[in-house]
Structure formats: structure tokens, C-alpha cells
Design a protein around this motif. Sequence first.
Motif, PDB file in Angstrom:
ATOM      1  N   GLU A 156       3.983  17.426  -2.117  1.00 25.08           N
ATOM      2  CA  GLU A 156       3.803  16.857  -0.781  1.00 25.08           C
ATOM      3  C   GLU A 156       4.461  15.491  -0.657  1.00 25.08           C
ATOM      4  N   ILE A 157       4.994  14.991  -1.772  1.00 26.46           N
ATOM      5  CA  ILE A 157       5.563  13.644  -1.741  1.00 26.46           C
ATOM      6  C   ILE A 157       7.071  13.739  -1.597  1.00 26.46           C
ATOM      7  N   MET A 158       7.556  13.285  -0.447  1.00 26.09           N
ATOM      8  CA  MET A 158       8.966  13.437  -0.145  1.00 26.09           C
ATOM      9  C   MET A 158       9.777  12.311  -0.790  1.00 26.09           C
ATOM     10  N   GLU A 159       9.150  11.160  -0.899  1.00 23.17           N
ATOM     11  CA  GLU A 159       9.849  10.011  -1.472  1.00 23.17           C
ATOM     12  C   GLU A 159      10.233  10.306  -2.912  1.00 23.17           C
ATOM     13  N   SER A 160      11.320   9.743  -3.320  1.00 24.49           N
ATOM     14  CA  SER A 160      11.741   9.958  -4.690  1.00 24.49           C
ATOM     15  C   SER A 160      11.909   8.607  -5.372  1.00 24.49           C
ATOM     16  N   ARG A 161      10.819   8.132  -5.934  1.00 29.01           N
ATOM     17  CA  ARG A 161      10.829   6.839  -6.613  1.00 29.01           C
ATOM     18  C   ARG A 161      10.752   7.067  -8.109  1.00 29.01           C
ATOM     19  N   ALA A 162      11.321   6.176  -8.849  1.00 28.21           N
ATOM     20  CA  ALA A 162      11.143   6.247 -10.297  1.00 28.21           C
ATOM     21  C   ALA A 162       9.731   5.788 -10.649  1.00 28.21           C
ATOM     22  N   VAL A 163       9.297   4.702 -10.027  1.00 25.45           N
ATOM     23  CA  VAL A 163       8.027   4.074 -10.387  1.00 25.45           C
ATOM     24  C   VAL A 163       7.189   3.900  -9.128  1.00 25.45           C
ATOM     25  N   SER A 164       5.919   4.255  -9.211  1.00 25.33           N
ATOM     26  CA  SER A 164       5.034   4.111  -8.055  1.00 25.33           C
ATOM     27  C   SER A 164       4.167   2.865  -8.123  1.00 25.33           C
ATOM     28  N   GLY A 165       3.824   2.460  -9.356  1.00 25.27           N
ATOM     29  CA  GLY A 165       2.924   1.320  -9.433  1.00 25.27           C
ATOM     30  C   GLY A 165       2.898   0.690 -10.811  1.00 25.27           C
ATOM     31  N   ILE A 166       2.364  -0.512 -10.823  1.00 31.79           N
ATOM     32  CA  ILE A 166       2.215  -1.261 -12.075  1.00 31.79           C
ATOM     33  C   ILE A 166       0.726  -1.478 -12.302  1.00 31.79           C
ATOM     34  N   ALA A 167       0.226  -0.971 -13.410  1.00 27.20           N
ATOM     35  CA  ALA A 167      -1.195  -1.154 -13.719  1.00 27.20           C
ATOM     36  C   ALA A 167      -1.340  -2.120 -14.885  1.00 27.20           C
ATOM     37  N   TYR A 168      -2.555  -2.662 -15.019  1.00 27.38           N
ATOM     38  CA  TYR A 168      -2.781  -3.547 -16.162  1.00 27.38           C
ATOM     39  C   TYR A 168      -4.232  -3.458 -16.612  1.00 27.38           C
ATOM     40  N   VAL A 169      -4.435  -3.795 -17.879  1.00 25.76           N
ATOM     41  CA  VAL A 169      -5.776  -3.988 -18.409  1.00 25.76           C
ATOM     42  C   VAL A 169      -5.760  -5.349 -19.085  1.00 25.76           C
ATOM     43  N   ARG A 170      -6.561  -6.256 -18.547  1.00 30.37           N
ATOM     44  CA  ARG A 170      -6.464  -7.646 -19.002  1.00 30.37           C
ATOM     45  C   ARG A 170      -6.960  -7.817 -20.446  1.00 30.37           C
ATOM     46  N   ASP A 171      -8.180  -7.342 -20.717  1.00 32.57           N
ATOM     47  CA  ASP A 171      -8.825  -7.700 -21.989  1.00 32.57           C
ATOM     48  C   ASP A 171      -8.644  -6.643 -23.059  1.00 32.57           C
ATOM     49  N   GLU A 172      -7.430  -6.547 -23.576  1.00 36.05           N
ATOM     50  CA  GLU A 172      -7.152  -5.621 -24.660  1.00 36.05           C
ATOM     51  C   GLU A 172      -7.084  -6.383 -25.979  1.00 36.05           C
ATOM     52  N   ALA A 173      -7.233  -5.641 -27.047  1.00 38.31           N
ATOM     53  CA  ALA A 173      -7.068  -6.229 -28.382  1.00 38.31           C
ATOM     54  C   ALA A 173      -6.148  -5.323 -29.180  1.00 38.31           C
ATOM     55  N   LYS A 174      -5.407  -5.939 -30.088  1.00 39.44           N
ATOM     56  CA  LYS A 174      -4.491  -5.186 -30.943  1.00 39.44           C
ATOM     57  C   LYS A 174      -4.973  -5.381 -32.376  1.00 39.44           C
ATOM     58  N   LEU A 175      -5.186  -4.298 -33.079  1.00 39.51           N
ATOM     59  CA  LEU A 175      -5.603  -4.381 -34.485  1.00 39.51           C
ATOM     60  C   LEU A 175      -4.529  -3.741 -35.349  1.00 39.51           C
ATOM     61  N   THR A 176      -4.188  -4.409 -36.425  1.00 34.53           N
ATOM     62  CA  THR A 176      -3.172  -3.858 -37.331  1.00 34.53           C
ATOM     63  C   THR A 176      -3.738  -3.775 -38.739  1.00 34.53           C
ATOM     64  N   LYS A 186       0.838  -1.192   0.000  1.00 32.05           N
ATOM     65  CA  LYS A 186       0.000   0.000   0.000  1.00 32.05           C
ATOM     66  C   LYS A 186       0.874   1.244   0.000  1.00 32.05           C
ATOM     67  N   LEU A 187       0.545   2.193  -0.866  1.00 30.46           N
ATOM     68  CA  LEU A 187       1.301   3.445  -0.929  1.00 30.46           C
ATOM     69  C   LEU A 187       0.782   4.408   0.122  1.00 30.46           C
ATOM     70  N   GLU A 188       1.706   5.101   0.770  1.00 29.35           N
ATOM     71  CA  GLU A 188       1.293   6.087   1.761  1.00 29.35           C
ATOM     72  C   GLU A 188       0.766   7.333   1.051  1.00 29.35           C
ATOM     73  N   ARG A 189       1.491   7.715  -0.003  1.00 31.16           N
ATOM     74  CA  ARG A 189       1.095   8.888  -0.783  1.00 31.16           C
ATOM     75  C   ARG A 189       1.264   8.603  -2.264  1.00 31.16           C
ATOM     76  N   ILE A 190       0.495   9.276  -3.056  1.00 35.89           N
ATOM     77  CA  ILE A 190       0.627   9.156  -4.503  1.00 35.89           C
ATOM     78  C   ILE A 190       0.229  10.501  -5.112  1.00 35.89           C
ATOM     79  N   ALA A 191       0.893  10.884  -6.186  1.00 38.64           N
ATOM     80  CA  ALA A 191       0.584  12.172  -6.810  1.00 38.64           C
ATOM     81  C   ALA A 191      -0.675  12.045  -7.671  1.00 38.64           C
ATOM     82  N   TYR A 192      -1.386  13.168  -7.831  1.00 41.16           N
ATOM     83  CA  TYR A 192      -2.596  13.163  -8.661  1.00 41.16           C
ATOM     84  C   TYR A 192      -2.332  12.544 -10.032  1.00 41.16           C
ATOM     85  N   GLU A 193      -1.227  12.964 -10.670  1.00 40.76           N
ATOM     86  CA  GLU A 193      -0.942  12.509 -12.031  1.00 40.76           C
ATOM     87  C   GLU A 193      -0.769  10.995 -12.066  1.00 40.76           C
TER      88      GLU A 193
END
Lengths: 416, 416
Positions: A248-268, A194-201
Amino acid sequence: MKFGGTSVADLDRIRNAARKVKREVEKGYEVAVVVSAMAGKTNELVGLVRKAAATEGEGESSFYDAREYDAVVASGEQVTAGLMSIVLQEMGVPARSWQGWQVPILTNASHGAARIEEIRTEALERKFAEGLHAVVAGFQGLGPDGRITTLGRGGSDTSAVALAAALGAERCDIYTDVDGVYTTDPRITKKARKLERIAYEEMLELASLGAKVLQTRSVELAMRYKVRLQVLSSFSDEPGTLVCDEEEIMESRAVSGIAYVRDEAKLTLISVADRPGVAAAIFGPLAEAGVNVDMIVQNISEEGRTDMTFSCSVDDVPKAMKALQEARARGAINYRDLVADTEVSKVSVVGIGMRSHAGVAARMFKALADEGVNIKVITTSEIKVSVLVDRKYMELAVQALHDAFDLDKTADRLEG
Amino acid sequence: MKFGGTSVADLDRIRNAARKVKREVEKGYEVAVVVSAMAGKTNELVGLVRKAAATEGEGESSFYDAREYDAVVASGEQVTAGLMSIVLQEMGVPARSWQGWQVPILTNASHGAARIEEIRTEALERKFAEGLHAVVAGFQGLGPDGRITTLGRGGSDTSAVALAAALGAERCDIYTDVDGVYTTDPRITKKARKLERIAYEEMLELASLGAKVLQTRSVELAMRYKVRLQVLSSFSDEPGTLVCDEEEIMESRAVSGIAYVRDEAKLTLISVADRPGVAAAIFGPLAEAGVNVDMIVQNISEEGRTDMTFSCSVDDVPKAMKALQEARARGAINYRDLVADTEVSKVSVVGIGMRSHAGVAARMFKALADEGVNIKVITTSEIKVSVLVDRKYMELAVQALHDAFDLDKTADRLEG
């Protein structure tokens, strides 16, 4: 303090929520509580509206007067607000309910999906001055026609953030059935933290990338008005996650989280005649067909021809195929072949720290390569890198990236 | 047109009611429809309020903020009004819903039992002029504090009559689960006949005497503002009964109907010291104890002493006994004995024709005597004669009186 449907699903839960309100009152806060309808209630009311709109014996219909829909559906929050006020009073907390039109929360005329235009807080503040805490029916407002509007699904979060902004609240606490924002989905890796803080963006990227904690719209609103949002659980006393300004975020991380979307499709679209305006010719018909296009990648393939790849939800694939085939048939676009891959997922690393940390993408690609996960499409923005991978590798990819960016460790240790 | 809870209990019934509205619209009427909450809904909401007001684990409580009660309970009518509008629209009848605060129906501040003070019909009439029929949530209004009020149980009838008066309506049709006003309860005698017309005064006597067709308050209101009330069934197409001014009634009957109250009690204070103010000394404490005293009879028994008899509901007997015993204990009244008979019923003959037809009481007493029914108490008013009889003879008394006044025959034949 905002309590969603599952947090006020019955009187025991309303009492539980009221105890949390009382705790804040005892700390000396003037509290505005925003409540949703009791879980299941909104669906029940929507069902009644759809059945009412159908010709007799025909089940349900989606063609109905949105103003009447709003009048019916808004009653759900009205009931919760009254009950919550009664429970608070019974616990010794002076409180009264406010319906959208009583505050008033003024919206535009888009019944069923209205936008808040103004909240007049004078009456609320007069009652605060008398020691009366406010319980406000979420999800609803008053339209310019003097009729009740609703803000659309998830609108109670928006109500809460907008009210917090209008009142200049110290914080907007969103109580829900999860206890905060995690580095990734805990169902995929137990190492999720669990993250203590996270930026709006970051929260916006995570929300729109598939982490279902907060509605995108409410986070945007919070960012615009600098409302500090706290996400926390109705069912525990654990601290939650504060969504706040980067500063307000003092921590300096490169990455805060990993998100995913399971049901994607790729069209070419293979071998598209590459001339000015071709992208518009392709994506115009898709937009008209209601296809929500996500990633877009254009590869140069041979002279005068190009391959165009995009992703969308698996559900949108039939509409997308139809729209593109029709566009070709009438000569609006020209391509040799149209290939759909409906077995992909999107995985994204998100973090405001990317702006100052180089090599995030390289580290991501290496981690995936080390696990033998093939990357099919890449897109990047200032604070995220997204890839499409075969769906069967999705969980593996999330786990590998979570490890690669040390997300199971706190930022202090990571950077310290 | 007013539809009660059983007439809008589900969507099929709402459709059925809407067809009746459509029929009137097709006749060229502008229609204001007043709706109750769907049957059972109000009880469900009241139950939630009572549970919310209780300390956790203590069941229900009747101590709650009536303003919050009103906010919660008024939602029931709001839902029906929206659904009815949608159904009407689906049937091709242009309509919109109006909540009490939208009309507005202005009431006093007595939350939970408010009285209508003013109905501003300008907005409704503007919409009528645009061809838009009105569906108004019954039972509710807007208090001077800007909060929702409710009119108390049965308030939807009052809403309908008040609205009909304010709009200058040609008629106020009350659709219910009975198909009109009968000469007496058809469960007691199959000879009971539906009345085509009945005068307000008669209806008032019948309503307060136990015929549960219309709320007393709504009939009083109709009489004051000369609103022609029609009582008819939601579930048939039979003509109902018109409650109207005496002058509209061409028939000239002595008696229009026989009413009864099954569970009455008769209390007698024996040998009360008969001095000025004794009645006040007796009935003051009873009123304070909340005993609803009905008939009062004073008999002279011996010099300086009197017997005082009154009737009330069987349920009120314990309170009445206690109040009188306490009054005697503190010396406020003096009586030798207090006797309660809880096995009596009240039977009344009602008719505006009594004013011009002599001998109604005599005919009544003879009919009862012929059946061997002993009369225990008699009271009379301008248009009714009431008697208390042993409960076991109640049905017999009603049947005998129905026959004696030829109520199974139409007035034409009776008088012709």
C-alpha cells in the motif's frame, strides 16, 4: 477506534473521544470502540493489589494471586466502557458496553499476561445489525477457567487489533497522545516529519528500537492479520500515520526513520577461548539471569581466542556481570577480561526501501564520520542498520542521519 | 459473613475483616464472604455516571441507561472482592473472588433495582469442597440479557441473606458499624440496651420504623427462608444481636424496643363527604404522586362527613398537598379544609410479646400522659403500637416508654 488512558482520562476527554466516534458513525461506519482505563486508574488498582498482598505494615508485595489481580484491575476498563456508552447515547449515538467476558474475548490461562485465542463476534454483530455500536473494555478477556484475564500492560492496543481482525474491520484507529509516527523523535530534531504511511515491518523495527508509539505485540498482530492500523491524536483533527502492508506504500524511500535507544551498555569479553558452543556457554547464563541481550558481535582477535561483544540495557549490566563472572568461576566459560561501557546509545536507520536501495550502510557511516562520531558496534538486518555510539554523540548522530537521508523532505521530492 | 462499605473502607479495614473471617474458618466453617464497595466508592461511580449522562457543561443528569449504570457501579464490589481474597490468601486462608455473573446470582431484568431470582451454588460448593472459601461481590447479579445488574442501595445485605439461604448456611453474620440491635437509639437514652436476640417480625417493624440497622428487604428475605441473621460490629469483638425465629427466643417480653421517626407530617382532610370509595379517591392520587403514606386514621365527625388523617414524611408534604388540591379541583374528592402539621414525630413500641401480654397500649398511653405528652394519632398492629406526638416531645416520649417497659433491664429480671 481505540482510545488509550490519557484519551479517556476524565469525562471531558471521554466526550472528546465520543465526538470522534460520532464523526465516524455519521460517515456510515459501524464502530467498535475499545477503551483503556482512565489514566492513573490502573496504577491505582495495581497499587491496591500490591498493598493487599503485603503482610500488614510491610508496604507492598509482588506475590499475589494473578487471578485476583485481574479481577481487580479489569474493573478500570469496565468503568470507562460504561461511561463512554452513556456519553455516546447522550450524543445520540446508540451504543452499549461489552466487557471481555461478555463479547466474549477468549484468552489462554496466563493471568496478568494472557494471549487472546479467539474472539466470538456473533453477539457484537447481532447488535451492530440492530444499529447498536459497541464499546468494548480493552486489556481484558475471559480465561478457560471462567475468570477474568488481563493481557498485560499495553494490552488495549492488542484488544483493538484483535477485535478489528475478528470483525474484518476496514481500519483500526489507535488514538493516543502523539499524532502519528515520525521520521525520528521531534524532541531531537525539529526537522522530524510525520509519516503518512509506514510498513508493518518498519513500524516493528521502530517500535522495538525505542519509538514508543505502538506496542510491538499489537503491530505483529496487525501484520499477521493485515489489519490497517492508523495512529492518530485524540487531541487534534490532523491525519495520523497509517501502518499498513508494504504494497500500500507508493513512496519508494531507502530509509523511513531514525530510531534510538539512549541507555544502552556494551559489554566485551576479551580473549574468550574460541571453541564450538562458546556462544551458548556465554548467552545461556545471561538468559537465565533475565538479561535482555540486544546486539551481538564476535571479532576474531588471535588464534584460538576471540572477543565477544554484546549490548543490553544499562539496568541489566550488574546482572550480566554477575552471571558471566559466576560462569567463569565454575569453569563454564573462559575469558581474560570483562569490560563494560555503560555510556553508549544505539542509533538505527530503518526502511523497507533498503532491500532495493544499495549503499544505505555506507551513506550512514559516512554521515557519522563527517560529524566525527565514532562507531563502536554495527549490526544489520534486512531493513535496518544499527550502530552503538558514545552517548554524548547520540543526538548529533540522529540529526546527522536525519539530514543525510533527507527525511525532512517528502519521499516524492526525494525520489522525484 | 457480610461486610459493608465502612467495614472495608481501606486495606487496614479489609485486613481487620479478614481476621474475623479467619477466626470463623479456624472454627471449621466453610465461609462465604459478601463484600460491599469500599466506602465512598459507589457514590463516586454514581457521580461519574450522572456527569457522563449530562449534556456537556450541564452538571449531572438522572437520565441514563441503567444497564451501563450497573456495569460501572458494580465494579466497586468487584475490586473489594479481589482485594479481600488477596488479603485472606496472605493470611493463609485459601479463598477466591466471585463476581455476580460468575456464581451466578441470577436476577430479573430490573437494572439498578434488580431482584434475585436464583443463585446457582454448584460452582461455589465445588470450590468449598476443594477447601477454597468464597468472597462474593455483593449488590450485583446477572440479568436475563447476560448483562450485569445491581440490586439497588443496601443490596449487599440482600446478596448475603440470599446466598446464605441458597447455601443453607448456619448463620448470616452482617458486620456493620453498629454492634447490634438496641432497645432504642442509644443517642436518645443511655439506658438503651443491646438485645441478644430479636424476632424477624420485630426487626422488620423496627427497621421500617426508623432503626437503620438492616435493610427491610434483607430481613424479609431472612424471615421467608429462615436464615438466622446476626448483626455485629466490624470494629469490636462483642457479641451482636441474633435476628431469628420467634421460637428461638426464650425471653418473654411484652416489648422489645422503641423506634421513632423524627420528621413525620400529619395531614388532615376536614369534613370529607363520606361515601363509598372516598378512601380510594384520596389515596389513589397520593400514590400516583409518589407520596409514601404511613398511618391512616378516619374519624367520624358529623353525619355524612368525616375527617381523614394520614401521616407521611415531611419531604412529601408539598407533593401531597398539590395532589389533593388538584383532586378537589377536578371534583374527584370533596373536603372543607386541608391542614398539615409538619412538626410531629412517630414513636412506636414493638414486641412479639404483645400478642400474649395484654395492656401494652394502655401502659404506653399512661406513660406518655404522665409526662404530659399529647398523643395526636394512634395506630396499632399485632406487634406494635405507634403514636404521633409533637416533635419537641419525641425524645421525652422515647425515654419515658423505655423506662415504662423496663427495657434497660434484661428480660429475665423483668419477667423473673
